[in-house]
Design an enzyme around this catalytic site. Structure first.
Site, PDB file in Angstrom:
ATOM      1  N   CYS A  50       3.956 -10.475  -7.963  1.00 56.85           N
ATOM      2  CA  CYS A  50       4.795 -11.664  -8.170  1.00 56.85           C
ATOM      3  C   CYS A  50       4.293 -12.832  -7.328  1.00 56.85           C
ATOM      4  O   CYS A  50       4.915 -13.890  -7.307  1.00 56.85           O
ATOM      5  CB  CYS A  50       6.238 -11.341  -7.809  1.00 56.85           C
ATOM      6  SG  CYS A  50       6.461 -11.024  -6.044  1.00 56.85           S
ATOM      7  N   CYS A  53       3.590 -11.816  -1.860  1.00 51.07           N
ATOM      8  CA  CYS A  53       2.818 -11.486  -0.648  1.00 51.07           C
ATOM      9  C   CYS A  53       1.923 -12.657  -0.252  1.00 51.07           C
ATOM     10  O   CYS A  53       1.777 -12.956   0.925  1.00 51.07           O
ATOM     11  CB  CYS A  53       2.002 -10.213  -0.860  1.00 51.07           C
ATOM     12  SG  CYS A  53       3.020  -8.728  -0.854  1.00 51.07           S
ATOM     13  N   CYS A 147       3.328  -3.025  -3.729  1.00 48.21           N
ATOM     14  CA  CYS A 147       2.808  -2.741  -5.086  1.00 48.21           C
ATOM     15  C   CYS A 147       1.383  -2.212  -4.999  1.00 48.21           C
ATOM     16  O   CYS A 147       1.024  -1.241  -5.666  1.00 48.21           O
ATOM     17  CB  CYS A 147       2.844  -4.001  -5.952  1.00 48.21           C
ATOM     18  SG  CYS A 147       4.496  -4.656  -6.188  1.00 48.21           S
ATOM     19  N   CYS A 185       7.479  -5.612   1.022  1.00 47.76           N
ATOM     20  CA  CYS A 185       7.802  -6.387  -0.183  1.00 47.76           C
ATOM     21  C   CYS A 185       8.696  -7.548   0.215  1.00 47.76           C
ATOM     22  O   CYS A 185       9.902  -7.430   0.140  1.00 47.76           O
ATOM     23  CB  CYS A 185       8.472  -5.491  -1.221  1.00 47.76           C
ATOM     24  SG  CYS A 185       8.778  -6.295  -2.805  1.00 47.76           S
ATOM     25  N   HIS A 221      14.672   2.648  11.972  1.00 48.98           N
ATOM     26  CA  HIS A 221      15.848   3.273  12.601  1.00 48.98           C
ATOM     27  C   HIS A 221      15.638   3.502  14.103  1.00 48.98           C
ATOM     28  O   HIS A 221      16.524   3.210  14.909  1.00 48.98           O
ATOM     29  CB  HIS A 221      16.068   4.598  11.878  1.00 48.98           C
ATOM     30  CG  HIS A 221      17.306   5.350  12.243  1.00 48.98           C
ATOM     31  ND1 HIS A 221      18.570   4.826  12.101  1.00 48.98           N
ATOM     32  CD2 HIS A 221      17.462   6.625  12.710  1.00 48.98           C
ATOM     33  CE1 HIS A 221      19.458   5.747  12.468  1.00 48.98           C
ATOM     34  NE2 HIS A 221      18.813   6.842  12.850  1.00 48.98           N
ATOM     35  N   CYS A 224      15.765   0.169  15.933  1.00 48.67           N
ATOM     36  CA  CYS A 224      16.848  -0.739  15.541  1.00 48.67           C
ATOM     37  C   CYS A 224      17.821  -1.015  16.689  1.00 48.67           C
ATOM     38  O   CYS A 224      18.256  -0.093  17.386  1.00 48.67           O
ATOM     39  CB  CYS A 224      17.606  -0.113  14.365  1.00 48.67           C
ATOM     40  SG  CYS A 224      18.940  -1.159  13.776  1.00 48.67           S
ATOM     41  N   CYS A 244      26.422  -0.099  12.731  1.00 48.68           N
ATOM     42  CA  CYS A 244      25.291   0.449  11.989  1.00 48.68           C
ATOM     43  C   CYS A 244      25.537   0.345  10.482  1.00 48.68           C
ATOM     44  O   CYS A 244      26.647   0.601   9.997  1.00 48.68           O
ATOM     45  CB  CYS A 244      25.111   1.910  12.405  1.00 48.68           C
ATOM     46  SG  CYS A 244      24.027   2.824  11.315  1.00 48.68           S
ATOM     47  N   CYS A 250      21.737   1.534   4.352  1.00 45.58           N
ATOM     48  CA  CYS A 250      20.526   1.196   5.099  1.00 45.58           C
ATOM     49  C   CYS A 250      19.480   2.319   4.992  1.00 45.58           C
ATOM     50  O   CYS A 250      19.780   3.493   5.219  1.00 45.58           O
ATOM     51  CB  CYS A 250      20.863   0.949   6.565  1.00 45.58           C
ATOM     52  SG  CYS A 250      19.423   0.413   7.501  1.00 45.58           S
ATOM     53  N   CYS A 259       9.576  -3.922  11.996  1.00 44.28           N
ATOM     54  CA  CYS A 259      10.395  -5.140  11.825  1.00 44.28           C
ATOM     55  C   CYS A 259      11.370  -5.389  12.981  1.00 44.28           C
ATOM     56  O   CYS A 259      11.544  -6.535  13.400  1.00 44.28           O
ATOM     57  CB  CYS A 259      11.171  -5.087  10.509  1.00 44.28           C
ATOM     58  SG  CYS A 259      10.124  -4.797   9.084  1.00 44.28           S
ATOM     59  N   CYS A 271      15.897  -8.434   8.586  1.00 46.76           N
ATOM     60  CA  CYS A 271      16.957  -7.975   7.687  1.00 46.76           C
ATOM     61  C   CYS A 271      18.243  -7.602   8.423  1.00 46.76           C
ATOM     62  O   CYS A 271      19.309  -8.143   8.143  1.00 46.76           O
ATOM     63  CB  CYS A 271      16.459  -6.789   6.857  1.00 46.76           C
ATOM     64  SG  CYS A 271      14.981  -7.192   5.914  1.00 46.76           S
ATOM     65  N   CYS A 278      18.328  -2.474   5.747  1.00 41.22           N
ATOM     66  CA  CYS A 278      16.916  -2.316   5.384  1.00 41.22           C
ATOM     67  C   CYS A 278      16.889  -1.667   4.001  1.00 41.22           C
ATOM     68  O   CYS A 278      17.544  -0.647   3.781  1.00 41.22           O
ATOM     69  CB  CYS A 278      16.207  -1.410   6.408  1.00 41.22           C
ATOM     70  SG  CYS A 278      14.577  -0.867   5.879  1.00 41.22           S
ATOM     71  N   CYS A 281      11.641  -1.628   2.014  1.00 37.38           N
ATOM     72  CA  CYS A 281      10.618  -2.308   1.198  1.00 37.38           C
ATOM     73  C   CYS A 281       9.205  -1.875   1.556  1.00 37.38           C
ATOM     74  O   CYS A 281       8.285  -2.100   0.769  1.00 37.38           O
ATOM     75  CB  CYS A 281      10.778  -3.819   1.295  1.00 37.38           C
ATOM     76  SG  CYS A 281      10.045  -4.564   2.759  1.00 37.38           S
TER      77      CYS A 281
HETATM   78  S1  SF4 Z   1      21.449  -0.240  10.829  1.00 37.24           S
HETATM   79 FE1  SF4 Z   1      19.992   1.096   9.679  1.00 37.24          FE
HETATM   80  S2  SF4 Z   1      18.147   1.190  10.919  1.00 37.24           S
HETATM   81 FE2  SF4 Z   1      19.796   0.400  12.236  1.00 37.24          FE
HETATM   82  S3  SF4 Z   1      20.640   2.225  13.243  1.00 37.24           S
HETATM   83 FE3  SF4 Z   1      21.854   1.905  11.422  1.00 37.24          FE
HETATM   84  S4  SF4 Z   1      20.856   3.173   9.824  1.00 37.24           S
HETATM   85 FE4  SF4 Z   1      19.410   2.946  11.524  1.00 37.24          FE
HETATM   86  S1  SF4 Z   2      13.640  -4.045   4.106  1.00 36.16           S
HETATM   87 FE1  SF4 Z   2      13.218  -2.776   5.955  1.00 36.16          FE
HETATM   88  S2  SF4 Z   2      10.979  -2.557   5.984  1.00 36.16           S
HETATM   89 FE2  SF4 Z   2      11.446  -4.263   4.611  1.00 36.16          FE
HETATM   90  S3  SF4 Z   2      11.367  -6.128   5.882  1.00 36.16           S
HETATM   91 FE3  SF4 Z   2      13.514  -5.424   5.899  1.00 36.16          FE
HETATM   92  S4  SF4 Z   2      13.684  -4.095   7.698  1.00 36.16           S
HETATM   93 FE4  SF4 Z   2      11.489  -4.346   7.279  1.00 36.16          FE
END
Ligand code: SF4
Ligand code: SF4
Length: 310
Positions: A50, A53, A147, A185, A221, A224, A244, A250, A259, A271, A278, A281
């Protein structure tokens, strides 16, 4: 007085600047040694993509995208960015891919339509022909984005083109070029540019399967800032809640990417900082099956909106 959000942002910026397995500091040193007269050549092909990227790569900073493709590398071909067009630019690209114009690296965005070659053509020729020829002439290939790394959305269940990742394409035609996959992505500009500088100036970075370990060896995770909430079983019940985000879908526990320490948009947010789960992606399973949450109708949970779940 620094608030919690600013503290997390500061911690993330510091985390992103720390060397992970020596990779970022090595890249910084490598950038200083690049000779502008003999920079690596880069040919960037877009397959079933698309262009997201490419747009993301333009957000690079320190150094910025313009420096990356003029000072630190020479972009020979990109469908959107090349100044030349038509036969002139196709001849230039072919001089590298099918000829002996010199060393170059190939970057490929998007999946490859293995089952329907004419679904993606450049200058009237299937992209598969260019990729096949490049296997003989290039120094290495970088799969840009999910992709190209795993198939992604074009390879979703039921797709008609037989879309495959770059790695699977080369396996299908029995070629084994040097190949690095950088999912996402879209892809994060740091992941790509730092990998390319490492590849051309230092050599192959440490990989976890085909991904650079510096960026993809730990799960979202694990890193995070809401992991403590997860352990304490403090869960968000709907978008916008603190806590969470596991119970609202998530996929951080299944996704390898840095990230939470790197952040996005020049370190402005990412995100989960933006209260969005999350969606995995950067994961191989992203958007592949038709029951993947990404394709489900939004479950409306905002009070007062028609269709609200009771
Ligand atoms: S928000 Fe998502 S990545 Fe963060 S602790 Fe919770 S499940 Fe894990
Ligand atoms: S969806 Fe998950 S892997 Fe993708 S940019 Fe957001 S936090 Fe990072």
């Amino acid at each position: 007085m620094i608030n919690r959000r600013d503290f997390l942002k500061l911690a993330a910026c510091l985390g992103a600047s720390l060397p992970i397995a020596g990779f970022p500091s090595a890249v910084k040193a490598a950038l200083k040694t690049i000779d502008p007269k003999s920079v690596p050549k880069l040919i960037y092909l877009q397959a079933q993509s698309c262009t997201g990227c490419s747009v993301s790569l333009l957000q690079a900073e320190a150094p910025g995208a313009v420096s990356m493709i003029t000072q630190y590398s020479k972009l020979v071909y990109h469908q959107d960015l090349s100044a030349a067009s038509g036969k002139q630019v196709l001849d230039l690209m072919n001089a590298y891919i099918s000829g002996n114009a010199g060393d170059y690296f190939l970057a490929v965005e998007g999946s490859i339509p293995l089952g329907m070659p004419d679904a993606c053509v450049i200058g009237g020729k299937p992209i598969a022909d260019y990729l096949s020829a490049a296997a003989r002439t290039m120094s290495g290939a970088v799969a840009i984005g999910t992709c190209s790394s795993y198939g992604g959305i074009p390879a979703a269940e039921g797709n008609l083109t037989g879309a495959v990742s770059l790695n699977d394409f080369y396996k299908a035609i029995n070629k084994k070029p040097l190949l690095i996959s950088i999912p996402g992505c879209p892809v994060h500009p740091d992941w790509v540019w730092k990998t390319i500088v490492h590849l051309v100036k230092i050599g192959l970075p440490e990989l976890t399967d085909t991904r650079p370990a510096a960026f993809f060896s730990r799960k979202v995770h694990e890193l995070c800032p809401r992991y403590h909430d997860f352990q304490q079983e403090i869960f968000a019940e709907k978008l916008g809640d603190q806590g969470c985000l596991f119970k609202i879908g998530c996929l951080g526990p299944d996704t390898f990417a840095d990230c939470p320490t790197r952040w996005w948009n020049s370190g402005q947010t990412w995100c989960i900082d933006a209260n969005a789960p999350c969606i995995g992606c950067a994961s191989p399973m992203f958007a592949r099956k038709k029951d993947f949450p990404f394709y489900r109708n939004a479950e409306i949970v905002i009070p007062g909106i028609p269709g609200e779940k009771s």
